[in-house]
Design a protein around this motif. Sequence first.
Motif, PDB file in Angstrom:
ATOM      1  N   UNK A 177       0.822  -1.210   0.000  1.00 58.67           N
ATOM      2  CA  UNK A 177       0.000   0.000   0.000  1.00 58.67           C
ATOM      3  C   UNK A 177       0.861   1.267   0.000  1.00 58.67           C
TER       4      UNK A 177
ATOM      5  N   UNK B  43       0.471   3.353  -3.087  1.00 57.49           N
ATOM      6  CA  UNK B  43      -0.788   4.117  -3.122  1.00 57.49           C
ATOM      7  C   UNK B  43      -0.635   5.389  -2.294  1.00 57.49           C
ATOM      8  N   UNK B  44      -0.042   5.231  -1.104  1.00 54.87           N
ATOM      9  CA  UNK B  44       0.147   6.384  -0.223  1.00 54.87           C
ATOM     10  C   UNK B  44       0.969   7.464  -0.923  1.00 54.87           C
TER      11      UNK B  44
ATOM     12  N   UNK C 254      -0.967   9.149  -3.663  1.00 58.31           N
ATOM     13  CA  UNK C 254      -2.004  10.032  -3.138  1.00 58.31           C
ATOM     14  C   UNK C 254      -1.384  11.354  -2.692  1.00 58.31           C
TER      15      UNK C 254
ATOM     16  N   UNK D  98      -3.118  14.270  -4.872  1.00 57.30           N
ATOM     17  CA  UNK D  98      -4.346  14.732  -4.229  1.00 57.30           C
ATOM     18  C   UNK D  98      -4.057  15.845  -3.236  1.00 57.30           C
TER      19      UNK D  98
ATOM     20  N   UNK E 261      -4.510   5.816 -12.100  1.00 60.14           N
ATOM     21  CA  UNK E 261      -4.416   5.305 -10.736  1.00 60.14           C
ATOM     22  C   UNK E 261      -2.972   4.902 -10.418  1.00 60.14           C
TER      23      UNK E 261
ATOM     24  N   UNK F 118       0.507   0.378  -8.781  1.00 58.83           N
ATOM     25  CA  UNK F 118       0.267  -0.889  -8.073  1.00 58.83           C
ATOM     26  C   UNK F 118      -0.952  -1.619  -8.641  1.00 58.83           C
ATOM     27  N   UNK F 119      -2.009  -0.870  -8.949  1.00 57.92           N
ATOM     28  CA  UNK F 119      -3.225  -1.486  -9.510  1.00 57.92           C
ATOM     29  C   UNK F 119      -2.915  -2.164 -10.847  1.00 57.92           C
TER      30      UNK F 119
END
Lengths: 190, 104
Positions: free
Chosen positions: B1, B4-5, B8, B12, B76, B79-80
């Motif tokens: 994860x 993702x962090x 983001x 964002x 995205x 990782x996805x």
Amino acid sequence: MEAAVSAHGISAEKHNEMLKFGWWLYIASEVMLFASMIGVMVLAKSKYESPEYNIPLLSLNTFLLLMSSWMVVRALASVQEGDQVALARALFIAGLLGTTFITLQIVEYTELSHHGLTLTSSMYGSVFYMLTGFHGFHVFLGVLWLFGNFFRALKGHFTPDKAIGIEVMGLYWHFVDVVWIVLFTLIYLM
Amino acid sequence: MAAIEKHRDDVHDTSHVHHGPKKPTYNLVFAVLTVLTLLELAASGLPGVLAILVLIVLMTAKASLVCAYYMHLKYDPPLYTWVFVVPIIMAVAVILSLQGLAGY
């Protein structure tokens, strides 16, 4: 600005990302499931003569599924723009397109069974109906989800900051679309 | 994860920003998918191996467009994409192995 906190004590954004990651893991498992069946299907095609498929009907079905995916991404864009009417309309149209896909698949099955291809007629028939039927079942579940979200949209459940329900449904629906893109080429056109 | 962090933090500024394509991009992708499907139908009439090669290229292009733009893999965290691509590589290996086991 203080971040929204979910019932589990984590931020809404973190919750959404974990949910999306979970759905990607689910999709990864589905890839392997479909791969095993597609592998056997390719094998069956090399051993048995393919029946005469109704390509115009199947092309129409492909177009319907592509169009439904288009409607689903437009639904997501609509909810992110805060356009509730466009959201509900896109979900309803996508659900109708999915329903039409299933109906035409039943028509195709009926035609093929009249030409002698049944679940028990040969290995080809067994694998063909298992694979396309399994995909059709996914479409059926997707249609239920689409109409479920349509009714939730009518009640104003989704907002620009609460659109994850549309996004993960879209992941599922687009994956079903991708599988059909592969099946259409490998089974019907090759 | 962790990936993702990191992503983001990079993209964002607030929880209200929606990344990803807008309706005009979705419309364009749908138009391209439709054209590619028509090309597939035309390619199915090509002779032998050429038809198979062209169809595989077109199928891959269509699936990639859906994954990149409709499933947002282009926007995205990577990782996805890895979570999706690794099983696809394994899936292709399974399919080719099955053909090999059957003597093709």
